[in-house]
Design a protein around this motif. Structure first.
Motif, PDB file in Angstrom:
ATOM      1  N   TYR A 159       2.751   5.108  -3.831  1.00 23.11           N
ATOM      2  CA  TYR A 159       3.237   4.410  -2.643  1.00 23.11           C
ATOM      3  C   TYR A 159       3.925   3.131  -3.108  1.00 23.11           C
ATOM      4  O   TYR A 159       3.368   2.382  -3.926  1.00 23.11           O
ATOM      5  CB  TYR A 159       2.070   4.061  -1.706  1.00 23.11           C
ATOM      6  N   GLY A 160       5.133   2.906  -2.607  1.00 21.98           N
ATOM      7  CA  GLY A 160       5.846   1.680  -2.923  1.00 21.98           C
ATOM      8  C   GLY A 160       6.051   1.451  -4.410  1.00 21.98           C
ATOM      9  O   GLY A 160       6.055   0.297  -4.867  1.00 21.98           O
TER      10      GLY A 160
ATOM     11  N   TYR B 154      -1.820   5.121  -7.291  1.00 28.69           N
ATOM     12  CA  TYR B 154      -3.159   4.846  -6.769  1.00 28.69           C
ATOM     13  C   TYR B 154      -4.096   5.984  -7.174  1.00 28.69           C
ATOM     14  O   TYR B 154      -3.710   7.161  -7.152  1.00 28.69           O
ATOM     15  CB  TYR B 154      -3.154   4.744  -5.246  1.00 28.69           C
TER      16      TYR B 154
ATOM     17  N   ILE C 208      -4.261  -4.901  -1.363  1.00 32.34           N
ATOM     18  CA  ILE C 208      -3.588  -4.505  -0.120  1.00 32.34           C
ATOM     19  C   ILE C 208      -2.771  -5.686   0.381  1.00 32.34           C
ATOM     20  O   ILE C 208      -3.324  -6.747   0.695  1.00 32.34           O
ATOM     21  CB  ILE C 208      -4.608  -4.042   0.928  1.00 32.34           C
TER      22      ILE C 208
ATOM     23  N   GLU D 188       0.684  -0.896   4.096  1.00 35.89           N
ATOM     24  CA  GLU D 188      -0.032  -0.387   2.924  1.00 35.89           C
ATOM     25  C   GLU D 188      -1.482  -0.078   3.289  1.00 35.89           C
ATOM     26  O   GLU D 188      -2.040   0.939   2.860  1.00 35.89           O
ATOM     27  CB  GLU D 188       0.017  -1.403   1.789  1.00 35.89           C
TER      28      GLU D 188
ATOM     29  N   TRP E 289      -1.747   3.244   5.057  1.00 40.63           N
ATOM     30  CA  TRP E 289      -1.579   4.357   4.123  1.00 40.63           C
ATOM     31  C   TRP E 289      -2.857   4.562   3.293  1.00 40.63           C
ATOM     32  O   TRP E 289      -3.347   5.686   3.161  1.00 40.63           O
ATOM     33  CB  TRP E 289      -0.377   4.082   3.214  1.00 40.63           C
TER      34      TRP E 289
ATOM     35  N   GLU F 171      -5.252   0.802  -8.410  1.00 36.49           N
ATOM     36  CA  GLU F 171      -3.803   0.681  -8.200  1.00 36.49           C
ATOM     37  C   GLU F 171      -3.153   0.142  -9.480  1.00 36.49           C
ATOM     38  O   GLU F 171      -3.687  -0.776 -10.123  1.00 36.49           O
ATOM     39  CB  GLU F 171      -3.503  -0.253  -7.035  1.00 36.49           C
TER      40      GLU F 171
END
Length: 326
Positions: A206-207, A211, A237, A242, A245, A324
């Protein structure tokens, strides 16, 4: 809370034969009481056993009545095969509540007694009947309504030496608020579950970040070390998008709690991320963080599932965790 000052001598309310059970309990015996329930004295606390056999011995149309005015009584409910629809929780003049309906929120909770290690749920009107709970624990329960504790000295079935490798016992204390007539009665429930480490981590992106959603339940420090071994930190976060998600993926895997990287281990009240970033965006649940009970310095998701909002917990608890990449 249920507040009666006088000690109630009747343990279970049954037509015609109600006096038989408390008399035996006071003698320190363990006998079959009315409806097949059993009672025994354990110091100041009397223990009453309720099981499927208790209900099976009832006459047609008869119901098992659990007297929750009795503050010095612990009810041990073996719920496997037990017809909760024939059990009533008795609050005296306030009225009665069917146990099946009253306990529904607990049985549908992510930390449900259905996962109890010994298949039992313990219920009492007085939290001090749980000898392992400290005054701080009881104060935290008044606020949190649910706490988890691990390997407490004297906790029910807490025998770490007998557990499978890399597993720990987690004892869940949960207040159930029951509407009876025009009042709300609070009953404290307790059960013990087994949580184990694992090696499965789902990988998602993500982005531009990777993760890991890991099912192995570890303390916050061990989770942090596991993330570091993968070149990652416990999740940071940064905004609501985010969080939505992360929350969606985590909850799809487990509705129980997940560690995130936010913590105030360095200085009480100064929350920072494991990645080293300052705490910009936060989404604490109402009343959190509160550092309740034995000290809560690490943050997690899903304490109030299905509602969003973060909570602080003792870092020693074993929970799932999210890593992450930088």
């Amino acid at each position: 809370m249920i507040r009666q000052l006088a000690r109630i001598t009747r343990l279970l309310a049954f037509p015609l034969t109600a006096a038989a059970l408390p008399a035996a309990a006071l003698a320190g015996c363990s006998v079959a009481g009315p409806g097949g329930a059993e009672a025994e004295e354990d110091g100041a606390v009397r223990n009453v056993q309720i099981s499927a056999d208790s209900v099976a011995r009832l006459s047609p149309g008869e119901r098992l009545s659990v007297d929750l005015r009795a503050r010095e009584v612990m009810y041990h409910v073996a719920f496997e095969g037990l017809d909760l629809g024939r059990v009533d929780l008795d609050f005296g003049e306030q009225g009665k509540a069917q146990m099946a309906a009253a306990m529904a929120p607990l049985f549908s909770h992510p930390y449900s007694p259905l996962d109890a290690q010994d298949g039992r749920l313990r219920i009492t009107a007085d939290p001090s009947n749980f000898a392992e709970l400290t005054a701080d624990d009881i104060a935290a329960l008044e606020v949190e309504r649910m706490i988890a504790r691990e390997h407490r000295s004297g906790a029910p079935t807490a025998q770490p030496q007998s557990l499978p490798d890399e597993c720990v016992e987690q004892t869940i204390y949960f207040y159930v608020d029951i509407v009876v007539g025009e009042t709300v009665q609070s009953v404290l429930c307790e059960h013990t579950i087994l949580v184990c480490d694992g090696s499965t981590c789902d990988v998602h992106t993500y982005g531009g970040h990777e993760y890991l959603f890991c099912d192995g339940q570890q303390s916050w420090n061990d989770a942090r070390a596991s993330c570091a071994s993968e070149g990652k930190s416990l999740v940071t976060i940064n905004d609501a998008a985010e969080e939505a998600w992360v929350y969606g993926l985590a909850s799809a895997l487990s509705t129980q709690k997940w560690w995130i990287g936010l913590n105030d281990r360095g200085a009480e009240g100064n929350f920072v991320w494991d990645s080293g970033e300052p705490a910009g965006y936060t989404n604490w649940y109402a009343g959190e963080p509160n550092d309740a009970g034995s000290g809560e310095d690490c943050a997690q998701l899903n304490r109030f599932y299905p509602e969003l909002g973060w909570n602080d917990e003792p870092c020693s608890l074993h929970l799932r965790y999210i890593c992450e990449s930088d």
